[in-house]
Enzyme design. Structure first.
Site, short mmCIF file in Angstrom:
data_model
loop_
_atom_site.label_atom_id
_atom_site.label_comp_id
_atom_site.label_asym_id
_atom_site.label_seq_id
_atom_site.Cartn_x
_atom_site.Cartn_y
_atom_site.Cartn_z
N TYR A 113 8.68 -4.00 3.96
CA TYR A 113 8.38 -4.16 2.54
C TYR A 113 9.65 -4.19 1.70
CZ TYR A 113 6.01 -3.26 -1.94
OH TYR A 113 5.55 -3.33 -3.22
N GLN A 149 9.69 16.57 -0.34
CA GLN A 149 10.17 15.23 -0.69
C GLN A 149 9.84 14.96 -2.16
OE1 GLN A 149 7.61 15.93 1.35
NE2 GLN A 149 6.18 14.22 1.62
N GLY A 184 0.83 -1.19 0.00
CA GLY A 184 0.00 0.00 0.00
C GLY A 184 0.86 1.24 0.00
N ALA A 196 11.17 -0.16 -5.91
CA ALA A 196 12.25 0.78 -5.62
C ALA A 196 12.50 0.92 -4.13
CB ALA A 196 11.93 2.14 -6.23
N ARG A 201 13.64 10.07 -4.35
CA ARG A 201 13.85 8.81 -5.07
C ARG A 201 13.54 9.03 -6.54
NH1 ARG A 201 10.58 4.32 -2.60
NH2 ARG A 201 12.40 4.08 -1.27
N LYS A 231 -8.20 14.12 -2.56
CA LYS A 231 -8.32 15.31 -1.73
C LYS A 231 -8.70 16.54 -2.56
CE LYS A 231 -5.01 13.69 1.76
NZ LYS A 231 -3.71 13.92 2.42
N LYS A 238 -1.67 5.20 -3.03
CA LYS A 238 -0.41 5.90 -3.21
C LYS A 238 -0.66 7.40 -3.37
CE LYS A 238 2.10 2.11 -3.36
NZ LYS A 238 2.88 1.76 -4.54
#
Length: 329
Positions: A146, A215, A75, A116, A281, A197, A189
């Site tokens: 995970y 981030q 999730g 990833a 990332r 939202k 995600k």
């Protein structure tokens, strides 16, 4: 005609993969704990199976040539950071049983969907992160739970190839999004959560953003993901391979993009007490281009446009969006 098994076929990527394989003319069996939520499956056969159990994995692989093993307990960041033991236990059972059952059944190729999240956390501490190459998973420091179980399953695939000559493929997903996926309930995600939202907000409202918004991530549209899976399975490449885009964006940037698609001006309220994962990332696609002669090409704007409109439409059906609410008055 090749017979193909897709585990996790009741989930987001698995459902899209089944649709594509059927369009390509394959016979497809789906297996999962549940049927797809938003659309009927196109699979020739769909088995409701708990793949943590050995005998169910044996039943799932019977008579198939290829296996796409996408089944996983997973999730969004809120879920995977709070369910370390459950995720690690469930996925280790699924992956080890599926590997062995597939080998014993004479499956010709087995694709494992990694993540990833296997990448070393110490290489992801800056928002302007250097794109991650496949070798950046070592020395190992993956995300707890995970990430560790995904890295272990990658090793298991390579051990099966080394010991038994079993043909495995390993793909590392980088943040896949698109329509027909979870958008509420705690396992969604970031693109889906933000789309929800924004869709629920009136113009000028304030919405909550997890973390400080700085981030960064890259995001891949599901059609590109499915194309990459088919290309990797058809290749002879057996080492881990990134599958994502290298279009880096901050979470605040993602919010702004979705707001622009929605035609809304919204204020952000950042909650830095919420989990936000690694600071940055991004995918290095050098090996992907070399191996497959291809890389994802659907722009983030175009993919989000389709995704947002689908999520807004789902919410409007129940009268939850401002426009839908006004229409019901």
């Amino acid at each position: 005609m090749k017979h193909i098994l897709v585990t996790g076929a009741g989930g987001f990527i698995g459902h899209h993969l089944v649709n594509r394989l059927k369009a390509e003319g394959y016979w497809v069996r789906g297996a999962d704990l549940k049927y797809p939520e938003y659309q009927n499956t196109a699979a020739d056969e769909f088995k409701i199976l708990d793949l943590r159990r050995w005998e169910n994995c044996q039943e799932a692989v019977r008579g198939v040539d290829f296996v796409y093993n996408l089944a996983a307990d997973m999730g969004g960041i809120g879920y995977i950071s709070a369910s370390l033991a459950d995720i690690a236990r469930n996925n280790v059972l699924i992956n080890t049983h599926m590997l062995e059952a597939s080998r014993l059944a004479g499956v010709k190729k087995f694709l494992f969907s990694s993540s990833a999240c296997v990448y070393a956390q110490y290489k992801q501490k800056a928002a302007d992160v250097t794109p991650l190459k496949e070798e950046d998973a070592y020395p190992a420091d993956p995300e707890p739970g995970y990430g560790w179980e995904k890295l272990y399953a990658e090793q298991m695939c390579q051990y099966y190839r080394h010991d038994f000559g079993f043909q495995t493929r390993i793909v590392r997903f980088h943040n896949v999004y698109g329509p027909l996926g979870t958008y509420e309930g705690g396992k969604e995600k970031a693109p889906a959560a933000i789309s929800r939202k924004v869709a629920l907000a009136d113009d000028g409202d304030e919405i909550e953003i997890w973390g400080d918004g700085a981030q960064t991530r890259s995001f891949m549209y599901v059609d590109d993901c499915v194309e990459g899976l088919l290309r990797l399975m058809a290749s002879d490449f057996h080492d881990p391979l990134n599958l994502g885009t290298d279009e880096l964006i901050s979470v605040d940037g993602l919010v702004d993009l979705i707001c622009a698609i929605a035609g809304k001006r919204l204020r952000k309220r950042h909650d830095v007490t919420k989990p936000q994962g690694v600071r940055g990332r991004n995918s290095d696609n050098g090996r992907l281009r070399n191996v497959l002669g291809w890389e994802p090409s659907i722009s983030l704007h175009n993919g989000l446009d389709t995704t947002y409109k689908w999520i807004e439409g789902q919410l409007a059906k129940t009268g939850r969006t401002p426009k839908a609410g006004a229409a019901h008055v």
